[in-house]
Structure formats: C-alpha cells, structure tokens
Design a protein around this motif. Structure first.
Motif, mmCIF file in Angstrom:
data_model
loop_
_atom_site.group_PDB
_atom_site.id
_atom_site.type_symbol
_atom_site.label_atom_id
_atom_site.label_comp_id
_atom_site.label_asym_id
_atom_site.label_seq_id
_atom_site.Cartn_x
_atom_site.Cartn_y
_atom_site.Cartn_z
ATOM 1 N N THR A 1 8.164 -9.385 0.150
ATOM 2 C CA THR A 1 6.770 -9.483 0.631
ATOM 3 C C THR A 1 6.710 -8.966 2.063
ATOM 4 N N THR A 2 6.610 -7.666 2.172
ATOM 5 C CA THR A 2 6.685 -7.034 3.495
ATOM 6 C C THR A 2 5.322 -6.593 4.013
ATOM 7 N N LEU A 3 4.324 -6.506 3.165
ATOM 8 C CA LEU A 3 2.991 -6.100 3.622
ATOM 9 C C LEU A 3 2.294 -7.313 4.243
ATOM 10 N N HIS A 4 1.444 -7.063 5.222
ATOM 11 C CA HIS A 4 0.934 -8.199 6.010
ATOM 12 C C HIS A 4 0.185 -9.231 5.160
ATOM 13 N N PHE A 5 -0.485 -8.768 4.088
ATOM 14 C CA PHE A 5 -1.269 -9.717 3.288
ATOM 15 C C PHE A 5 -0.423 -10.460 2.257
ATOM 16 N N THR A 6 0.848 -10.091 2.164
ATOM 17 C CA THR A 6 1.718 -10.810 1.217
ATOM 18 C C THR A 6 2.703 -11.733 1.934
ATOM 19 N N THR A 7 2.929 -11.495 3.221
ATOM 20 C CA THR A 7 3.913 -12.334 3.907
ATOM 21 C C THR A 7 3.404 -13.775 3.964
ATOM 22 N N THR B 1 0.940 -8.972 -4.195
ATOM 23 C CA THR B 1 0.500 -7.636 -3.803
ATOM 24 C C THR B 1 -0.739 -7.222 -4.596
ATOM 25 N N GLU C 1 -3.399 -10.972 -4.078
ATOM 26 C CA GLU C 1 -3.475 -11.776 -2.853
ATOM 27 C C GLU C 1 -3.404 -13.275 -3.110
#
Ligand SMILES: [Zn+2]
Length: 324
Positions: free
Chosen positions: A291-297, A259, A262
């Motif tokens: 990891t729920t945010l798009h850049f962490t999935t 988070t 990146e």
C-alpha cells in the motif's frame, strides 16, 4: 441493503418478540439458530458438514438442522429465514454452486428452506457478505463506512461495506477476494484460476504449504491450520513460512481492494484468524509494502469480533431487513 432472495411478499412483519431462523452452511459445519432483533441466539443447532461431493447428504443435514429448529417452542415467533452459504451463489434464483461443496450445483437452497419451513420470506446471502453485515452491525467494522470483511477458513471469502452499506452485487458475490489471483504463474486454485489468494491463505492450503516445506504434525494428530499455527508460535521455520505466505497473499488482496475501492479497514475472521499474531504480524508488515499510494497507506487490519456466529447473525440482519 438489498434483499437478495425473497420468494414471496412477506406475510409477517417484525415485532419486538419476533425471531428469524438462520442457517450458516460451510465446508466444515452447518449451523442453524433462531436470532432475535438484538442479535442474540436463544436457540442453536450444529452439525458437521458431510462429504461435500455428496449433495444429497449435505441436503439431509440442512434438513435435520431445520427440523431441530422447528421443533422448538420458540418457532411460532419466527417470521423469516436468512441463509448464509459458502459461495458462489446466485441470489436472484436462490441457488448455490459452492466451490467447496461440489455435490451442490445450481442447488435451489432458498426454495428448499422455504418448502421445509413454510416461511414465505427466505433470504439467501453469501457467507462472507453475511459476516460483513454482522461486523458492520455490531462488530469490528461498526461505525466504518468503507471496509472489507474477510472470512479465512476452509476457503477465503469477503464482503464489502462501501459508503456505509453492505454491497453484495447483482448476484450476491461481490467481495469474493479469495478468488482474485495474486500469482500469475501460480498453481490452479479449485476454481480453476491460477494463483488465487485462497490457494495460499485458506486453512487447507496453509497445511499443504507447511507439509511441503517439511513440517509434520505431532504423532496421532491431524495436520490442521491450528496445528501449523502452534508450530509457528514455537518457531518451526516451515510453519512460519506457510503463515508468511498466507499473510502475503491476504495483504496483496487487501491492498488491491484498497486501491480499487478506498476501503480503510480490513476485518479478518474465520478459523484461520484465530492463529493471532503469527498471521496478523506478517500481514500488517506485508500490507505496508503493498500500500504505497497515499490513499491506501494506513489501511487498518483487525480481527473480527464475531467468530463462529458471523454467518448466523449476518443472515439475521438480511432476514429482518426483508420483513422490516
Ligand atoms: Zn480461486
């Protein structure tokens, strides 16, 4: 890559036959090697770390390892030294204050190695930063520009590869993920902070957790993380729970790093990573929940390529860079 500690302008330059001397100083073992420019280790030395509260004893063992390396005929090809040490450390002054070696406080490790070896170029690097350099050079993070490399062992350490380079921070401690709190109400870690990742995920803490939940080692065997892993594989609920908690803490730390920075890859090495699926399966499951945010999935988790040699090889990367 920056050069953490160089005591004087290097007198020697690397040639095809050059070697560097490297040390890897941890809570369990003190290893030394001569390393060539291709990352091979033609000469090795290994000792058990004495009681970490006895600084003079630890120093004596480091001296022994260096003496063994210096006695080898290959020594004349050595042009620099790289020292990987359990942290924290202070690269500008070349001193170390390891959490798990309380006998060393502001210990002038780089200077001691320079004095013993007569080498003018001595580079000090955090062991997990060294592991990150090794994995990025020739291991599981090769070709990855943004990665976290963790060493899960007596303690929990980490090193960062960002934008294609190993980043160690102004004092050499960047990436110290074991001492990020993942439990506001948790017990105090050895560092004093409540609820550190290390408090759940290091080998001794996995053992502590398993014992407190009722696991017992087989008769006449020592309670170790390896034994807990074997029990977990056999279905022991207390052992499985200890690994699940360790995995959850590691997942929280990796997710926080993803988070913030990146990173796209987490490499897990160190003795505890040898547990295999009993660690990696719950780790990947828990990581998805964090990891729920798009850049962490989709952050990948893989085992390290280097086992015992990560610190020695990573320290060599820094030592060669210092005389390049
Ligand atoms: Zn801590």
């Amino acid at each position: 890559m920056t050069q953490p500690t160089i005591l004087a302008a290097p007198r020697a330059r690397a040639s095809a036959t050059s070697l560097v001397a490297t040390l890897d100083i941890g809570g369990t073992k003190i290893a030394g090697a001569l390393v060539d420019a291709d990352g091979r280790l033609p000469v090795r030395s290994l000792r058990r770390t004495p009681d970490g509260s006895d600084g003079a004893a630890v120093t004596a063992v480091v001296q022994e390892v260096l003496d063994e390396l210096r006695a080898r005929p290959e020594w004349h090809r050595v042009i620099a030294a790289g020292v990987s040490s359990t942290g924290p450390l202070d690269t500008p002054t070349g001193t170390v204050t390891p959490v798990n070696l309380p006998g060393w406080r502001d210990f002038p490790l780089a200077r001691m190695v320079a004095k013993t070896t007569g080498l003018s170029s001595v580079v000090l690097v955090n062991d997990a930063v060294a592991a990150a350099a090794a994995e990025h050079w020739r291991g599981a993070a090769r070709g990855h520009d943004n990665a976290l490399c963790m060493v899960v062992s007596t303690g929990v350490g980490g090193g960062l590869v960002l934008a294609g380079r190993v980043r160690e921070g102004p004092t050499g401690n960047a990436g110290h993920i074991g001492h990020i709190s993942v439990d506001l109400d948790g017990d105090a870690c050895r560092c004093g902070t409540p609820g550190c990742v290390e408090r759940f995920a290091s080998g001794p803490n996995i053992v502590r957790q398993a014992l407190s939940a009722g696991w017992r080692p087989a008769e006449r065997t020592r309670p170790t993380a390896v034994a807990v892993a074997a029990a977990a594989r056999a279905g022991d609920p207390a052992a499985l729970d200890a690994f699940d908690r360790a995995a959850r803490a590691l997942a929280a730390g990796i997710a926080a790093t993803a988070t913030l920075l990146e990173i796209r890859l987490a490499v897990i090495g160190g003795g505890v990573s040898a547990a295999g699926a009993v660690l990696f399966d719950p780790l990947r499951t828990h990581l998805r929940a964090f990891t729920t945010l798009h850049f962490t999935t989709g952050v990948e988790v893989v085992p390290a390529a280097f086992r015992a040699d990560a610190g020695l090889i990573g320290a060599a990367v820094f030592a060669f860079a210092a005389v390049a």
